[in-house]
Design a protein around this motif. Structure first.
Motif, short mmCIF file in Angstrom:
data_model
loop_
_atom_site.label_atom_id
_atom_site.label_comp_id
_atom_site.label_asym_id
_atom_site.label_seq_id
_atom_site.Cartn_x
_atom_site.Cartn_y
_atom_site.Cartn_z
N ASP A 272 0.85 -1.19 0.00
CA ASP A 272 0.00 0.00 0.00
C ASP A 272 0.88 1.24 0.00
OD1 ASP A 272 0.74 0.61 2.68
OD2 ASP A 272 -0.93 -0.54 3.49
N PHE A 273 0.26 2.43 0.09
CA PHE A 273 1.04 3.67 0.00
C PHE A 273 1.94 3.87 1.22
CE2 PHE A 273 -2.29 5.14 -3.10
CZ PHE A 273 -1.42 5.22 -4.17
N ILE A 358 1.41 2.52 -8.68
CA ILE A 358 0.27 3.27 -8.14
C ILE A 358 -1.03 2.52 -8.42
CG2 ILE A 358 -1.07 5.41 -8.32
CD1 ILE A 358 1.66 6.79 -9.06
N ASN A 359 -1.15 2.01 -9.65
CA ASN A 359 -2.38 1.29 -10.02
C ASN A 359 -2.52 -0.04 -9.28
OD1 ASN A 359 -3.66 3.10 -11.82
ND2 ASN A 359 -2.15 2.62 -13.41
N ARG A 362 -3.95 1.51 -5.77
CA ARG A 362 -5.22 2.23 -5.68
C ARG A 362 -6.41 1.31 -5.95
NH1 ARG A 362 -7.50 5.28 -10.33
NH2 ARG A 362 -6.58 4.50 -12.27
N THR A 363 -7.54 1.70 -5.40
CA THR A 363 -8.74 0.84 -5.48
C THR A 363 -9.54 1.09 -6.76
OG1 THR A 363 -10.10 2.47 -4.34
CG2 THR A 363 -8.95 0.86 -2.96
N LYS A 364 -9.12 2.06 -7.56
CA LYS A 364 -9.77 2.49 -8.80
C LYS A 364 -10.98 3.40 -8.54
CE LYS A 364 -6.92 -0.14 -11.16
NZ LYS A 364 -6.09 -0.64 -10.08
N GLU A 366 -10.38 6.08 -6.86
CA GLU A 366 -9.67 7.35 -6.93
C GLU A 366 -9.18 7.56 -8.36
OE1 GLU A 366 -8.05 4.64 -3.66
OE2 GLU A 366 -8.26 4.61 -5.83
N LEU A 368 -6.34 8.98 -11.04
CA LEU A 368 -4.89 9.16 -11.08
C LEU A 368 -4.56 10.23 -12.14
CD1 LEU A 368 -1.90 8.57 -10.61
CD2 LEU A 368 -2.15 6.50 -11.98
N LYS A 448 -9.09 12.12 -2.05
CA LYS A 448 -8.71 10.72 -2.29
C LYS A 448 -8.05 10.49 -3.66
CE LYS A 448 -11.95 8.56 0.90
NZ LYS A 448 -12.99 7.56 1.07
N ASP A 449 -8.11 11.49 -4.57
CA ASP A 449 -7.44 11.35 -5.86
C ASP A 449 -5.92 11.37 -5.67
OD1 ASP A 449 -9.79 11.16 -7.22
OD2 ASP A 449 -9.76 13.19 -8.05
N ILE A 450 -5.23 10.84 -6.67
CA ILE A 450 -3.76 10.75 -6.62
C ILE A 450 -3.19 11.62 -7.74
CG2 ILE A 450 -1.77 9.19 -6.82
CD1 ILE A 450 -4.03 6.96 -6.10
#
Length: 486
Positions: A272-273, A358-359, A362-364, A366, A368, A448-450
């Motif tokens: 995770d991040f 990143i992909n 991320r849970t999709k 959010e 990118l 929540k966006d990246i």
């Protein structure tokens, strides 16, 4: 130092003049010649050092090392004719500074991506293990706790020996060095004794310099070909060129991989991040570093440290307390809930790696948003590739300027746009001004966006028409966020 000592083990074709004379310093730039300097006439890509022999003598050089002797020899000067001045320079520098690379365990890391990260992580791991070391990287040069700003990936060979000699005097035992293809090609590692050589990966880069991928590959391979039989080579065999590096080396051959069987094998258990739970050679540990590419970086660190004789448990303990390298997957969250990532990714492979990482996380739910560009006066072939990758793997790609150097930013952007496939036309836009591009990304982003800002990472400048203007992606993000969130 006397010239006769300096010429130890150097195959001179001819010597004219006294060899008992004193040499105060080594110089290959005639502008820096002082009294009793030894001037080495090196043929460069722009100028031939042989053209400056006369002016070097006028400034006080007592010894000249060259491939071609001047027509008229000065009886007060010693001339040493050699086959290759550039290679001889490395051996002279080693001799002048007491062969410091023999008094250290010198580790070189080469490859297209990951050189800086692996070299810096090694330095930090060995610091955690209780050892003083020296680091020569793109970002900085560190001798113990002293930090010196870096100007090239691989400094000139005189500077390298100066730094290594200082490290020996300060009691350092290990030296970690980023080895670039330019450095290999220009003999900037000649005369150094490497204990371990690590290979990360090989993808298209620097083709503006090497012209063909085959030439680039051969240059990297030369580093391994020239290792001594007392050295160790640690190579990534998940990369198709990993085994190529080992074909002619006299060094001990070892490997690391995630996808195939290797001496050092790794697996990702959680990602995770905030970090990763990994398994290296059957041992689990947690690291705050994240991203698939960092698994490879850490696995190479693990392999190199193991080959240097450290216990695997103590290496993993030292790895588990590592911090992230400046400008490499550096993350921070705004108080508005937007997740920012700053990374140095400036090649197609590096950009794809960071976007995939990143992909993976991320849970999709959010989005990118990727801000990136390509450097001017560099390999043009990677521009459309990067346009393709960013538009395909991002919710929105914002194409902007990197370091345009002497090129027109709008022309660079056009070449990047040429790689975007028609089905992704709606997923990209272009804003030449980098600050405005980052501003748009922040404006577009929701909680929540990246937002990934790629290409410059640790750099604190933007080079435009030969002038370096202050520009730090992290500073710009923070400044714009504060302004826009008021």
């Amino acid at each position: 130092m006397q010239l006769i000592e300096l010429l130890n083990r150097i195959p001179a074709l001819e010597i004219h003049g006294e060899t008992s004379r004193e040499v105060s310093e080594l110089v290959f730039d005639s502008r820096k010649v002082t009294e009793n300097s030894l001037y080495i006439a090196v043929r460069g890509t722009v100028a031939d050092g042989h053209s400056f022999i006369a002016s070097s003598i006028e400034k006080g050089a007592g010894t000249i090392v060259c491939e071609e002797l001047p027509e008229n020899l000065d009886g007060n000067i010693t001339y040493v004719k050699v086959k290759d001045s550039s290679k001889t320079l490395g051996h002279l520098a080693s001799n002048f500074y007491g062969n410091p690379s023999k008094n250290l365990k010198l580790i070189g890391v080469t490859g297209t991506n990951g050189k800086t990260s692996v070299s810096t992580l090694l330095f930090d791991v060995f610091k955690n293990l209780g050892y003083d070391a020296v680091l020569l990287s793109t970002v900085e040069i560190r001798i113990g706790d002293e930090v010196i700003p870096a100007t090239h990936t691989t400094p000139d060979i005189i500077t390298i020996n100066q730094i290594l000699a200082k490290a020996v005097d300060l009691g350092c035992e290990y030296a970690f060095m980023e080895v670039s293809s330019h450095g290999i090609s220009q003999n900037r590692i000649e005369g150094l004794h490497f204990k371990v050589a690590g290979f990360t990966n090989l993808t298209h880069d620097h083709l503006d310099y090497h012209k063909t991928f085959e030439e680039y590959l051969k240059t990297k391979k030369r580093f391994f070909d020239e290792l001594e039989d007392t050295a160790v080579a640690v190579t990534n065999i998940d990369d198709k060129n990993g085994n190529v590096m080992l074909q002619n080396t006299k060094a001990k051959k070892t490997s690391y991989a995630l996808k195939t069987m290797a001496d050092y094998h790794g697996r990702t258990l959680e990602l995770d991040f905030n970090g990763m739970l990994l398994n290296f050679n059957g041992k689990e540990f947690w690291t705050t570093l994240t991203g698939r590419f960092n698994v490879y970086n850490l696995l190479l660190v693990f392999g190199i440290a193991s080959e240097l004789g450290f216990q695997q448990d103590e290496i993993l303990q030292a790895i588990s307390i590592l911090k992230r390298v400046s400008g490499r997957f550096e993350t921070f969250k705004s108080d508005g809930g937007i997740f920012f990532i700053v990374d140095y990714a400036h090649t197609p492979d590096a950009l794809e790696n960071i976007l995939d990482s990143i992909n993976d996380i991320r849970t999709k739910n959010e989005r990118l948003i990727t801000v990136f560009g390509c450097g001017g006066d560099r390999d043009h072939s990677k521009r459309p590739e990067m346009g393709n990758i960013a538009s395909k793997k991002s919710t929105l790609a914002i194409i902007t300027s990197d370091n345009p150097r002497t090129e027109d930013p709008s022309q660079i952007i056009k070449e990047i746009e040429a790689g975007v496939e028609p089905q992704y036309f709606s997923k990209y836009t272009s804003i030449p001004d980098r600050k405005e591009a980052i501003k748009m990304a922040i404006k577009f982003a929701e909680p929540k966006d990246i937002v990934l800002v790629a290409g410059k990472g640790h750099e604190t400048y933007q080079e435009i028409n030969g002038v370096k203007h202050h520009f730090d992606d992290k500073e710009v993000i923070n400044e714009l966020w504060k302004l826009m969130s008021k």
